[in-house]
Design a protein around this motif. Structure first.
Motif, PDB file in Angstrom:
ATOM      1  N   GLU A  81       0.824  -1.206   0.000  1.00  0.00           N
ATOM      2  CA  GLU A  81       0.000   0.000   0.000  1.00  0.00           C
ATOM      3  C   GLU A  81       0.864   1.264   0.000  1.00  0.00           C
ATOM      4  OE1 GLU A  81      -2.641  -0.169   3.295  1.00  0.00           O
ATOM      5  OE2 GLU A  81      -3.522  -2.096   2.725  1.00  0.00           O
ATOM      6  N   ALA A  82       2.101   1.161   0.480  1.00  0.00           N
ATOM      7  CA  ALA A  82       2.973   2.342   0.575  1.00  0.00           C
ATOM      8  C   ALA A  82       3.735   2.606  -0.719  1.00  0.00           C
ATOM      9  CB  ALA A  82       3.959   2.156   1.729  1.00  0.00           C
ATOM     10  N   VAL A  83       4.106   1.576  -1.461  1.00  0.00           N
ATOM     11  CA  VAL A  83       4.875   1.772  -2.690  1.00  0.00           C
ATOM     12  C   VAL A  83       4.133   2.663  -3.686  1.00  0.00           C
ATOM     13  CG1 VAL A  83       5.869   0.620  -4.700  1.00  0.00           C
ATOM     14  CG2 VAL A  83       6.230  -0.339  -2.428  1.00  0.00           C
ATOM     15  N   PRO A  84       2.824   2.491  -3.920  1.00  0.00           N
ATOM     16  CA  PRO A  84       2.126   3.408  -4.837  1.00  0.00           C
ATOM     17  C   PRO A  84       2.138   4.865  -4.379  1.00  0.00           C
ATOM     18  CG  PRO A  84       0.830   1.413  -4.505  1.00  0.00           C
ATOM     19  CD  PRO A  84       1.943   1.382  -3.500  1.00  0.00           C
ATOM     20  N   ALA A 303      12.580  -5.465  -3.176  1.00  0.00           N
ATOM     21  CA  ALA A 303      11.229  -5.603  -3.726  1.00  0.00           C
ATOM     22  C   ALA A 303      10.967  -4.620  -4.860  1.00  0.00           C
ATOM     23  CB  ALA A 303      10.194  -5.414  -2.620  1.00  0.00           C
ATOM     24  N   VAL A 304      11.288  -3.333  -4.652  1.00  0.00           N
ATOM     25  CA  VAL A 304      11.016  -2.340  -5.706  1.00  0.00           C
ATOM     26  C   VAL A 304      11.975  -2.502  -6.873  1.00  0.00           C
ATOM     27  CG1 VAL A 304       9.973  -0.662  -4.150  1.00  0.00           C
ATOM     28  CG2 VAL A 304      12.439  -0.587  -4.536  1.00  0.00           C
ATOM     29  N   GLY A 305      13.110  -3.176  -6.668  1.00  0.00           N
ATOM     30  CA  GLY A 305      14.007  -3.450  -7.782  1.00  0.00           C
ATOM     31  C   GLY A 305      13.561  -4.636  -8.605  1.00  0.00           C
ATOM     32  N   ALA A 306      12.803  -5.531  -7.994  1.00  0.00           N
ATOM     33  CA  ALA A 306      12.374  -6.752  -8.686  1.00  0.00           C
ATOM     34  C   ALA A 306      11.018  -6.610  -9.361  1.00  0.00           C
ATOM     35  CB  ALA A 306      12.346  -7.916  -7.699  1.00  0.00           C
ATOM     36  N   MET A 307      10.225  -5.605  -8.989  1.00  0.00           N
ATOM     37  CA  MET A 307       8.904  -5.419  -9.604  1.00  0.00           C
ATOM     38  C   MET A 307       8.629  -3.928  -9.792  1.00  0.00           C
ATOM     39  SD  MET A 307       5.245  -7.132  -8.514  1.00  0.00           S
ATOM     40  CE  MET A 307       4.787  -6.132  -7.109  1.00  0.00           C
ATOM     41  N   PRO A 308       8.176  -3.499 -10.977  1.00  0.00           N
ATOM     42  CA  PRO A 308       7.859  -2.089 -11.206  1.00  0.00           C
ATOM     43  C   PRO A 308       6.898  -1.567 -10.142  1.00  0.00           C
ATOM     44  CG  PRO A 308       7.793  -3.297 -13.269  1.00  0.00           C
ATOM     45  CD  PRO A 308       7.957  -4.307 -12.176  1.00  0.00           C
ATOM     46  N   TRP A 309       7.167  -0.370  -9.631  1.00  0.00           N
ATOM     47  CA  TRP A 309       6.434   0.124  -8.472  1.00  0.00           C
ATOM     48  C   TRP A 309       4.942   0.267  -8.709  1.00  0.00           C
ATOM     49  CZ3 TRP A 309       3.916   4.907  -8.252  1.00  0.00           C
ATOM     50  CH2 TRP A 309       4.182   5.809  -9.283  1.00  0.00           C
ATOM     51  N   LYS A 310       4.524   0.512  -9.950  1.00  0.00           N
ATOM     52  CA  LYS A 310       3.094   0.699 -10.233  1.00  0.00           C
ATOM     53  C   LYS A 310       2.301  -0.600 -10.104  1.00  0.00           C
ATOM     54  CE  LYS A 310       3.584   4.767 -13.199  1.00  0.00           C
ATOM     55  NZ  LYS A 310       3.333   5.359 -14.538  1.00  0.00           N
ATOM     56  N   LYS A 311       2.985  -1.726 -10.181  1.00  0.00           N
ATOM     57  CA  LYS A 311       2.285  -3.011 -10.076  1.00  0.00           C
ATOM     58  C   LYS A 311       1.922  -3.381  -8.636  1.00  0.00           C
ATOM     59  CE  LYS A 311       4.028  -5.291 -14.264  1.00  0.00           C
ATOM     60  NZ  LYS A 311       4.702  -6.506 -14.782  1.00  0.00           N
ATOM     61  N   PHE A 312       2.531  -2.703  -7.675  1.00  0.00           N
ATOM     62  CA  PHE A 312       2.259  -3.035  -6.273  1.00  0.00           C
ATOM     63  C   PHE A 312       0.802  -2.764  -5.892  1.00  0.00           C
ATOM     64  CE2 PHE A 312       6.784  -3.159  -6.063  1.00  0.00           C
ATOM     65  CZ  PHE A 312       7.109  -3.909  -4.948  1.00  0.00           C
ATOM     66  N   ALA A 313       0.170  -1.828  -6.574  1.00  0.00           N
ATOM     67  CA  ALA A 313      -1.208  -1.463  -6.234  1.00  0.00           C
ATOM     68  C   ALA A 313      -2.178  -2.615  -6.471  1.00  0.00           C
ATOM     69  CB  ALA A 313      -1.648  -0.240  -7.044  1.00  0.00           C
ATOM     70  N   ASP A 314      -1.823  -3.529  -7.373  1.00  0.00           N
ATOM     71  CA  ASP A 314      -2.729  -4.628  -7.714  1.00  0.00           C
ATOM     72  C   ASP A 314      -2.344  -5.946  -7.040  1.00  0.00           C
ATOM     73  OD1 ASP A 314      -4.122  -2.922  -9.491  1.00  0.00           O
ATOM     74  OD2 ASP A 314      -2.599  -3.292 -11.050  1.00  0.00           O
ATOM     75  N   ALA A 315      -1.332  -5.914  -6.157  1.00  0.00           N
ATOM     76  CA  ALA A 315      -0.853  -7.150  -5.537  1.00  0.00           C
ATOM     77  C   ALA A 315      -1.294  -7.227  -4.088  1.00  0.00           C
ATOM     78  CB  ALA A 315       0.667  -7.228  -5.629  1.00  0.00           C
ATOM     79  N   ASP A 316      -2.137  -8.208  -3.758  1.00  0.00           N
ATOM     80  CA  ASP A 316      -2.599  -8.398  -2.384  1.00  0.00           C
ATOM     81  C   ASP A 316      -1.470  -8.898  -1.487  1.00  0.00           C
ATOM     82  OD1 ASP A 316      -5.138  -7.461  -2.466  1.00  0.00           O
ATOM     83  OD2 ASP A 316      -6.082  -9.411  -2.827  1.00  0.00           O
ATOM     84  N   ALA A 317      -0.697  -9.850  -1.994  1.00  0.00           N
ATOM     85  CA  ALA A 317       0.446 -10.398  -1.256  1.00  0.00           C
ATOM     86  C   ALA A 317       1.689 -10.112  -2.091  1.00  0.00           C
ATOM     87  CB  ALA A 317       0.260 -11.893  -1.018  1.00  0.00           C
TER      88      ALA A 317
END
Length: 498
Positions: A81-84, A303-317
């Motif tokens: 929730e914080a990455v976005p 974590a933010v290096g392994a996945m684009p930050w905008k995708k975190f909004a759609d990931a529950d886990a």
């Protein structure tokens, strides 16, 4: 030492000036300002209604309690929730939240070594700033601990779903895995983990500490495993732009992530069950905060290096999703989900423990019903207290969404932390000669900075969070003026002395 059934009326070891006696007259203002001497707080340690708490915890167990109460939902769930809000600069958000926690942790360490009792910041405020401020602080702690348990339990359900779907192909139906307002009717997994934690707590403090230690080791290993696997998936482009939402995003992320640091003060609630509280509690608080902060920053960076930050909004886990994306296999994500289930369960256990001990202290002072201070003479456990707290937390976890719970918890915690920083300054001024096993350097500047940082982060919350907080405080003041002020132990003593 105070014998069971006796109420201490004089300090056990007077150090420095004679502490102020309960107010005998002066009306409403004097009643709200009456303080409980430090020596008396210490002398009453462990004594409840009908029995005593047992001293069975060493520094290792105290450190594990603090790590167990802190390391969990913040990194496994709230990170998503914080990455976005902050982008890749969420690492700086962790640093900002950790810096705020550090200044408050220094103040907690000094007071925990000086006033080694179960009430945590509530007791510190009672000894320094008076009964009304102590009540407000205690009321905030009720919000912090009880709602934190519920929020953590909600996050536990998300990883349980990930684990079940990855191992046996079963997904918990949405209506029974989410609270109302989040696509469901009741969150049964969240309720389940609260009930499990209640079972451990009823088994005794030492047994709960042993279970928590095992769970803490498992979750630390799980996060190290995540970093090792996800490191292979880091792409330099994912860090650009590093601060897409500016300093405002970093600040908002820090306010959201402060929830991740709630719990480092849990050791301070075990003051009356620690073998050597004055020595071990300050060490446990500081050590746990450093361990947790190092893990948080490392996991966030990977974590933010392994996945684009905008995708975190759609990931529950989010962390489990990263493991799956990096390896292309579900095995690693299932393994991480299993670690998360154990990790988050330990947070529920230790935070519930802290909540019961704070209510124990408030009940002993007469500010809440004596039922919460009733201790089983056989087990040394406040049984009724534990059952009531579990029921309240279970209901909250089952029907309230995570986001609302996390923000409400954080703002109440920040307010309590601000009061702890103020208490250090007050006690240094009023009792400068009191023995302290740990002292904050550069006081009063350091605690003043901690106080200011807490207020700064509080200002980052949305209006709805402030409205909930103000409403909670208003309810607390009504309870105090209609119940606590007249029924407190000091009030009764003042009436008998007239």
């Amino acid at each position: 030492m105070v014998e069971p059934g006796m109420t201490p009326t004089t300090p056990a070891r007077p150090d420095g000036p004679v502490p102020p006696a309960p107010a005998r007259s002066g009306g409403l203002g004097a009643a709200m300002m009456r303080r409980k001497p430090v020596e008396r707080l210490i002398a009453e340690g462990g004594q409840g209604e009908g029995g005593r708490l047992k001293r069975s915890l060493g520094m290792w167990q105290l450190t594990m309690i603090s790590i167990g109460a802190t390391l969990g939902t913040g990194i496994f769930v709230v990170l998503g929730e914080a990455v976005p809000l902050a982008g890749p600069a969420v690492v700086l958000s962790f640093v900002a939240a950790g810096l705020t926690a550090l200044f408050s942790a220094l103040s907690y360490a000094e007071l925990a070594g000086t006033i080694p009792v179960s009430g945590s910041s509530y007791s510190y405020a009672y000894a320094t700033m008076g009964e009304l401020i102590a009540w407000i602080c205690g009321w905030c702690l009720v919000l912090e601990y009880a709602v934190s348990v519920a929020a953590v339990a909600v996050g536990w359900g998300k990883y349980l779903n990930e684990l079940l779907s990855g191992t046996i192909g079963v997904t918990i139906p949405g209506w029974m895995a989410n609270p109302p307002g989040a696509g469901g009717v009741i969150n049964l997994p969240a309720l389940l983990v609260v009930v499990l934690a209640m079972g451990f707590l009823l088994g005794g403090a030492r047994e709960s500490a042993r279970a928590n230690t095992i769970m803490v080791l498992v979750k630390v290993a799980s996060l190290i495993l995540f970093c090792a696997v996800a490191f292979t998936g880091i792409r330099a482009g994912n860090y650009k732009p590093f601060m897409p939402l500016g300093l405002g995003g970093v600040s908002a992320g820090g306010a959201k992530l402060f929830f991740s640091y709630i719990g480092f003060d849990a050791a301070s609630t075990a003051g009356e069950e620690a073998k050597n509280a004055k020595r071990d509690m300050p060490r446990a608080i500081m050590l746990s905060l450093f361990v947790v902060t190092a893990l948080y920053c490392l996991v966030a960076l990977v974590a933010v290096g392994a996945m684009p930050w905008k995708k975190f909004a759609d990931a529950d886990a989010a962390l489990a999703q990263i493991m799956k994306d990096v390896t292309g296999q579900s095995f690693w994500s299932v393994l991480l989900a299993a670690g998360a289930v154990i990790a988050i369960a330990s947070v529920v256990l230790t935070v519930m423990y802290g909540q019961t001990r704070i209510l124990f202290s408030m009940a002993r002072d007469g500010l809440v019903p004596k039922l919460f201070a009733r201790v089983s003479p056989k087990s040394g456990i406040p049984v009724a207290n534990t059952l009531i707290v579990s029921a309240f937390c279970g209901v909250l976890a089952a029907v309230v969404p995570l986001g609302a719970l996390a923000d409400a918890t954080s703002i109440g915690t920040l307010f309590a932390f601000a009061l702890v920083n103020a208490a250090v300054i007050v006690l240094r001024k009023t009792r400068p000669d009191m023995p302290r096993s740990f002292k904050v350097a550069f006081s009063p500047v350091t605690p003043a900075i901690g106080f200011a940082l807490c207020l700064l982060l509080m200002g980052s919350f949305e209006l709805i969070t402030w409205e909930c907080f103000i409403g909670w405080m208003a309810i607390g003041l009504v309870v105090y003026f209609t119940y606590g002020m007249r029924r407190s132990q000091l009030a009764r003593e003042a009436r008998t002395e007239k």
